[in-house]
Design a protein around this motif. Structure first.
Motif, PDB file in Angstrom:
ATOM      1  N   GLU A 469      10.409   8.731 -11.053  1.00  0.00           N
ATOM      2  CA  GLU A 469       9.154   8.134 -11.550  1.00  0.00           C
ATOM      3  C   GLU A 469       9.385   7.379 -12.856  1.00  0.00           C
ATOM      4  O   GLU A 469       8.708   6.395 -13.135  1.00  0.00           O
ATOM      5  N   GLU A 472      10.320   3.573 -12.620  1.00  0.00           N
ATOM      6  CA  GLU A 472       9.326   2.607 -12.173  1.00  0.00           C
ATOM      7  C   GLU A 472       8.463   2.108 -13.324  1.00  0.00           C
ATOM      8  O   GLU A 472       7.646   2.852 -13.873  1.00  0.00           O
ATOM      9  N   ASP A 474       6.194  -0.090 -12.896  1.00  0.00           N
ATOM     10  CA  ASP A 474       4.873  -0.103 -12.259  1.00  0.00           C
ATOM     11  C   ASP A 474       4.482   1.345 -11.985  1.00  0.00           C
ATOM     12  O   ASP A 474       5.028   1.992 -11.094  1.00  0.00           O
ATOM     13  N   THR A 477       3.531   2.426  -8.479  1.00  0.00           N
ATOM     14  CA  THR A 477       4.690   2.661  -7.622  1.00  0.00           C
ATOM     15  C   THR A 477       5.295   4.033  -7.904  1.00  0.00           C
ATOM     16  O   THR A 477       5.801   4.705  -6.998  1.00  0.00           O
ATOM     17  N   LYS A 480       4.215   8.009  -6.066  1.00  0.00           N
ATOM     18  CA  LYS A 480       4.753   8.790  -4.960  1.00  0.00           C
ATOM     19  C   LYS A 480       5.537   9.991  -5.487  1.00  0.00           C
ATOM     20  O   LYS A 480       5.334  11.134  -5.043  1.00  0.00           O
TER      21      LYS A 480
END
Length: 535
Positions: A469, A472, A474, A477, A480
């Motif tokens: 995580e 990312e 973003d 994104t 998840k």
């Protein structure tokens, strides 16, 4: 407004002023120019908490709010407390690679400490390396764990080389843990004991001390400050009270101008319907959460089935409404509602409270009931509602017939020290975010060198999901991986989320900027306050 001289009945003897920085306040008492802000935060310097305001140690909302007035960081959160960080001591900061592993900051020109000494790139490196080297018991240094090395170029450029991709790194540079201090005043190898603070922030400070505790902190505008903040006052006094009732009486009498943490639920409800004359209550969004933490090696809660049974029995709706009314909402994940990536993992797994399901869990694990356990809480750190909250938890768990629960409250300095040493099987804590991102509601509890000093370690969370995580930029994104972490937490229950709170400020009606006094991230923004004309 003519305000009476503030009298604190609890203060005995003379108050000893502690001057912090050369440009400190020129007076110790209230005056017509200073804006007086009440708090129930208690600032103490003891053997257990020797350095409450050292950036290498401080790691609670109250101490951080003192540091945010006095110590500058390269980056800072916007006025609202949400969105992306903006340059503060830095003129600019940017990732210079596509992998979020090299972050370069250029300092503002002519940046100075309150003493008048220049702030250089070497000072920034010294400050952050110092936090990482001291590794204080508060575990705040965990925020800087993705730093590999720090390089300087000239007097104004700082280059951070990270040991893993970390898109959240700019947020971490906006926390007081990354505060810039003067090497002349802070030893590289040890904490700075006591209440002195020297920085380059918008204010200098002077603390009035009784025994080992501060009764008043006076912030005076720093003439050398250069940054993106624009202070709207010359002086603010942060006055500490023993409880919310004493703080409220001072506001109603005009002895203080504003109060915030921590108002009692009863005060908030009363001020919402019939506020005192010339006093306004302002509600603000908040990201505060409360939860139970578990020492997962302790005999009473070592079994996952026991922790799951607690999660199955606790009625968050009754707890939030019964103790906090409309000021709190049930929370079913460590990540609160309103943060990208939030999902109700605990509700998805356990649904509504169900004693029969909890009994079945324990029966299948061959665990005898009732399970004897003590829930520990801090009696003086989060406000008067905490004891009532634990009384409700005790009643709920005992009513199931599956638990035999005692509760015990300790003062914060004792509580926190004992919790970090693993002396409590189950304990209650709150969390005010370091920055408004899901990572900061997960990594501080689940990654290595975490805030709880927990023995719980999940290899998937630490080795795969947190790194994933953080790669990312973003954050949608990143959701998840963030949601997978929340599901694992609901399954293993190393912590049990309880409720999410709102924020409130009560102020006299001649004070301006009240709507910005607290950001969504619970940052106390004293520089926003001014004095206008009473209605």
């Amino acid at each position: 407004m003519n305000r009476k001289t503030l009298v604190l009945p609890a203060v005995v003897g003379l108050l000893a002023p502690v001057l912090a920085a050369c440009g400190g306040s020129d007076g110790g008492g209230s005056d017509g120019d200073a804006i007086a802000v009440g708090t129930t935060d208690r600032f103490v310097a003891t053997k257990k908490i020797p350095a409450p305001f050292d950036p290498a140690y401080a790691y609670d909302a109250g101490s951080w709010n003192v540091l945010r007035q006095t110590v500058q960081t390269l980056m800072a959160m916007p006025r609202s407390g949400s969105g992306e960080p903006v340059p503060e001591a830095a003129e600019s900061c940017i990732f210079t690679d596509s992998g979020s592993e090299r972050y370069v900051c250029t300092l503002r020109k002519d940046l100075k400490f309150a003493s008048g000494d220049p702030v250089t790139a070497a000072d920034v490196k010294y400050s952050i390396d110092r936090v990482r080297a001291i590794k204080s018991s508060s575990a705040s240094y965990g925020l800087l764990s993705t730093i590999d090395t720090i390089e300087t170029q000239g007097s104004d450029k700082v280059i951070f080389h990270l040991n893993t991709p970390d898109a959240t790194f700019p947020y971490k540079l906006a926390t007081p843990t990354a505060g810039i201090v003067n090497p002349d005043d802070y030893d590289k190898r040890k904490l700075r004991d006591g209440f002195e603070v020297d920085g380059s922030g918008p204010y200098t400070m002077q603390a009035e001390v009784d025994g080992d505790a501060i009764v008043k902190t006076v912030f005076t505008k720093n003439p050398h400050y250069k940054g993106q903040l624009k202070p709207k006052n010359d002086k603010v006094e942060l006055v500490s009270f023993a409880d919310a009732d004493a703080m409220g009486k001072a506001l109603e009498k005009g002895d203080i101008d504003l109060m915030t943490r921590t108002m009692s639920p009863e005060q908030i409800n009363a001020y919402s319907t019939t506020p005192p004359k010339n006093v306004n209550l302002v509600e603000m969004p908040g990201m505060e959460i409360r939860y139970l933490g578990f020492n997962t090696t302790a005999d009473s809660v070592r079994s996952k089935a026991v922790r799951r049974a607690m999660a199955q029995v606790v009625d968050r709706g009754e707890l939030a409404a019964g103790v906090y009314g409309t000021t709190a909402e049930p929370l079913y994940s460590l990540v609160p509602a309103g943060i990208t990536g939030h999902q109700n993992s605990f509700f998805n797994k356990y649904g509504d409270p169900d004693k029969a399901k909890a009994k079945q869990m324990l029966s299948q694990a061959n665990i005898s009931t009732p399970i004897k356990v003590t829930l520990h809480y801090t009696s003086d750190h989060y406000g008067s509602g905490t004891k009532k909250e634990f009384e409700v938890l005790q009643k709920q768990l005992n009513a199931s017939g599956l638990f035999d629960v005692d509760i015990k409250g300790d003062k914060w300095e004792t509580f926190r020290d004992s919790q970090l040493k693993g002396e409590y099987d189950v304990y209650g804590l709150g969390w005010f975010p370091d920055f408004p991102d899901a990572d900061n509601f997960l990594a501080p509890f689940l990654d290595k060198d975490n805030f709880l000093a927990t023995p719980y370690a999940n290899s998937s969370i630490r080795g795969q999901l947190i790194p994933a995580e953080r790669r990312e930029a973003d954050r949608l994104t990143a959701s998840k991986s963030i949601q997978q972490i929340q599901n694992i937490v609901a399954d293993d229950v190393p912590v049990l989320p309880l409720w999410q709170g709102k924020q409130y400020v009560a102020a006299r009606d001649d004070i301006t900027g009240v709507e910005w006094a607290l950001s969504a991230s619970s940052v106390l923004q004293l520089w926003e306050l001014g004095r206008g004309v009473s209605g």
